[in-house]
Design a protein around this motif. Structure first.
Motif, mmCIF file in Angstrom:
data_model
loop_
_atom_site.group_PDB
_atom_site.id
_atom_site.type_symbol
_atom_site.label_atom_id
_atom_site.label_comp_id
_atom_site.label_asym_id
_atom_site.label_seq_id
_atom_site.Cartn_x
_atom_site.Cartn_y
_atom_site.Cartn_z
ATOM 1 N N SER A 104 4.720 10.358 6.847
ATOM 2 C CA SER A 104 3.535 10.916 5.957
ATOM 3 C C SER A 104 2.310 10.167 5.999
ATOM 4 O O SER A 104 2.230 8.995 6.715
ATOM 5 N N MET A 105 1.186 10.840 5.753
ATOM 6 C CA MET A 105 -0.177 10.474 6.058
ATOM 7 C C MET A 105 -0.356 9.075 5.310
ATOM 8 O O MET A 105 -0.962 8.079 5.813
ATOM 9 N N ARG A 106 0.069 8.901 4.043
ATOM 10 C CA ARG A 106 0.096 7.701 3.473
ATOM 11 C C ARG A 106 0.730 6.536 3.958
ATOM 12 O O ARG A 106 0.125 5.469 4.026
ATOM 13 N N GLY A 107 1.900 6.847 4.633
ATOM 14 C CA GLY A 107 2.621 5.719 5.305
ATOM 15 C C GLY A 107 1.753 5.339 6.483
ATOM 16 O O GLY A 107 1.662 3.954 6.779
ATOM 17 N N LYS A 121 -1.689 5.473 6.933
ATOM 18 C CA LYS A 121 -2.491 4.843 6.616
ATOM 19 C C LYS A 121 -2.290 3.654 6.210
ATOM 20 O O LYS A 121 -3.302 2.379 6.649
ATOM 21 N N ALA A 122 -1.261 3.389 5.525
ATOM 22 C CA ALA A 122 -0.928 1.936 4.953
ATOM 23 C C ALA A 122 -0.487 1.106 6.234
ATOM 24 O O ALA A 122 -1.105 -0.305 6.151
ATOM 25 N N SER A 134 0.778 -1.118 0.019
ATOM 26 C CA SER A 134 0.012 0.071 0.023
ATOM 27 C C SER A 134 0.630 1.170 0.069
ATOM 28 O O SER A 134 0.522 2.269 -0.565
ATOM 29 N N PHE A 135 1.920 1.024 0.657
ATOM 30 C CA PHE A 135 2.956 2.616 0.772
ATOM 31 C C PHE A 135 3.764 2.601 -0.555
ATOM 32 O O PHE A 135 4.019 3.836 -0.831
ATOM 33 N N SER A 136 4.254 1.691 -0.961
ATOM 34 C CA SER A 136 5.239 1.882 -2.090
ATOM 35 C C SER A 136 4.539 1.389 -3.601
ATOM 36 O O SER A 136 5.424 1.519 -4.420
ATOM 37 N N ASN A 137 3.500 0.848 -3.559
ATOM 38 C CA ASN A 137 2.791 0.354 -4.811
ATOM 39 C C ASN A 137 4.217 -0.544 -5.623
ATOM 40 O O ASN A 137 4.124 -0.810 -6.883
ATOM 41 N N ALA A 144 7.699 4.974 7.820
ATOM 42 C CA ALA A 144 6.561 5.441 7.066
ATOM 43 C C ALA A 144 5.959 6.570 7.714
ATOM 44 O O ALA A 144 4.703 6.908 7.380
#
Length: 527
Positions: A489-492, A494-495, A427-430, A486
């Motif tokens: 960042s918000m993305r990290g 959440k993942a 989810s974090f790195s695609n 991670a």
């Protein structure tokens, strides 16, 4: 092919040993010959063969010899005549040592069959290869830890243009590795009765991990390592022969009667034939013939392997995996039906606990992390604390089950940690592939050694309650450590938080949740 010294293994000190405290301080040579190995087995604490697969193979040879000199081959002629194999083994164990007269009688009967460079009967070799092979393989090919030809260097560097000769002990150990662990694929061409072939099937132990009970002395180890003879085989000892006992060399085009009982199963199962080439002085090995031994595949039956069952119902030996710790196999050695597994326990462990008495046995695992063909990745050697006889189902089935539950708790937390880190990473790195997950590799490197420490600590303390929670907390801490980067960042965030639920078994699927709900609540409002 003659040598000045045929290297008599009965007296030549080629077997390295570690002495117990009972051995005289001024009489502890670093290595002994085969005769002294048995005469002083009660003073030897362990063999110190440096190559794990060679030790695994050597054990099988020594088990067969121990069975012969004690009468525990099923004859009852020397070790005892009670008619009960278990009682006879107890009688030998009570003696505390191998009987010197029985040892000398057996080795005297075959005194010319244990010579490494003998012209007619070189030990565990086929003298016909000098005339049947089209070429020699080279000493680098013989030494399984050396690269040969265009193969990669896995364990040591060597050059075919300048091959270093090897001493008789090292040559013997690599000879054993070839017989039991040799690869499939191309080999020197061999012509037998007009049949010319240049390929071989993999050895009977290739890729497999071999498990052996260990006593406090070599004497106890060899007795514990004797599987109970099958009653059918024990009726005709004249057919169940070790290679050095036979009066004729085997037919390479047929495997009929090559393995006809427990001792030939230990010593005669091979897919590779080898012939060592010594120097003129008979001091070192400078070359070798290596080729196929039989065109037919030997049955891969062995009493020291864990046999697993695939989903298709096929049995296969548990692989030697350098990344898998021995504690994860422990309950599969101690009980017939470990929880969560479809396996067959190594046959030897069904009776090994009898030898334990008041002194539990350890377990030694030996092999090579390897492919079926040329690639050998890592030598594998591990041992446990004394557990056989304490937790074996023959002594205490409930304790054995607790060991299984403890192992399952540790593995469950490790598996969930792997899933959680892979999901968070994806989810974090695609990342396109789960194999590219950096977090799961870091997590595994931290979790499994820590889980092993927790397992042995709890087993020693008999602390089984709360094991699931302890392993889960260990996994939680490691998950937080490897994903900490991670958090910036918000993305990290959440993942990581979305994947955290995998540490607890993952989200319950709708179908599974419906099964747990009363019929009237299916699809209705939760209360």
């Amino acid at each position: 092919m003659s040598a000045a010294d045929p290297i008599d293994l009965l007296v030549k000190p080629v077997f390295p040993v570690r002495w117990s405290s009972s051995a005289a301080v001024n009489d502890r040579p670093a290595a002994v010959g085969l005769r002294d190995l048995f005469l002083r087995a009660h003073e030897i604490s362990a063999l110190t063969v440096p190559l794990p697969p060679a030790l695994s193979a050597l054990y099988r040879v020594l088990y067969a010899l121990a069975a012969r000199v004690t009468g525990l081959d099923g004859s009852g002629a020397r070790g005892g005549a009670s008619g009960d194999w278990h009682e006879d083994r107890f009688a030998v164990l009570d003696q505390g040592r191998f009987d010197a007269q029985q040892v000398d009688d057996y080795f005297g009967r075959y005194r010319d069959r244990f010579r490494l460079f003998d012209r007619d009967w070189p030990f565990l070799q086929d003298p016909r290869l000098a005339g049947e092979c089209d070429r020699r393989a080279g000493v680098n090919k013989l030494v399984t830890t050396r690269p040969s030809g265009s193969n990669h260097s896995w364990f040591e560097h060597a050059a075919d243009a300048r091959p270093d000769p090897v001493g008789p002990a090292e040559a013997l150990f690599h000879l054993l590795v070839w017989r039991y662990y040799g690869p499939s694929g191309r080999c020197s061409a061999r012509t037998v009765q007009g049949v010319r072939e240049a390929n071989s099937t993999a050895g009977p132990l290739r890729t497999a991990l071999s498990y052996h009970p260990l006593g406090e002395t070599l004497f106890e180890t060899l007795l514990a390592g004797l599987p109970e003879p099958d009653s059918l085989h024990s009726r005709d000892l004249s057919r169940d022969l070790c290679p050095w006992e036979s009066t004729q060399l085997p037919d390479p085009l047929s495997i009929t009667d090559v393995v006809s009982g427990p001792l030939s199963k230990l010593t005669a199962r091979t897919q590779h034939a080898v012939l060592l080439v010594p120097d003129d002085a008979g001091e070192t090995v400078v070359d070798a013939y290596i080729t196929w031994a039989f065109r037919q595949r030997m049955p891969r039956d062995d009493d020291f392997l864990i046999w697993q069952v695939s989903q298709a119902g096929n049995a296969y030996a548990r692989y030697a995996d350098s990344q898998r710790a021995l504690w994860r196999d422990l309950d599969a050695l101690l009980m017939e039906e470990p929880p969560g597994m479809r396996i067959t326990r190594p046959r030897v462990f069904r009776t090994a606990a009898e030898v334990a008495g008041h002194r539990p046995l350890r377990v030694q695992a030996l092999g090579i992390h390897q492919e079926g063909q040329a690639k050998d990745a890592q030598l594998v050697s591990a041992s446990t604390p004394p557990v056989v006889g304490v937790f074996s189902q023959e002594r205490d089935l409930e304790r054995a089950r607790l060991v299984g539950q403890l192992r399952m708790a540790g593995e469950r937390a490790g598996t969930r940690l792997g899933r959680a880190t892979k999901q968070a990473w994806a989810s974090f790195s695609n990342a396109a592939k789960a194999e590219d997950c950096g977090w799961s590799a870091q997590a595994a490197a931290r979790y499994w050694p820590a889980a092993e420490d927790e397992f042995w600590r709890r087993l020693q303390a008999r602390e089984f309650d709360g094991a699931g929670r302890a392993f889960r907390m260990l996994a939680e801490g490691i998950f937080d450590e490897v994903t900490a980067g991670a958090s910036s960042s918000m993305r990290g965030v959440k993942a990581v938080e979305a994947a955290r639920i995998e540490l607890y078994g993952g989200r319950v699927k709708a179908s599974a949740r419906a099964k747990r709900m009363p019929a009237g609540d299916v699809g209705g409002t939760e209360h």
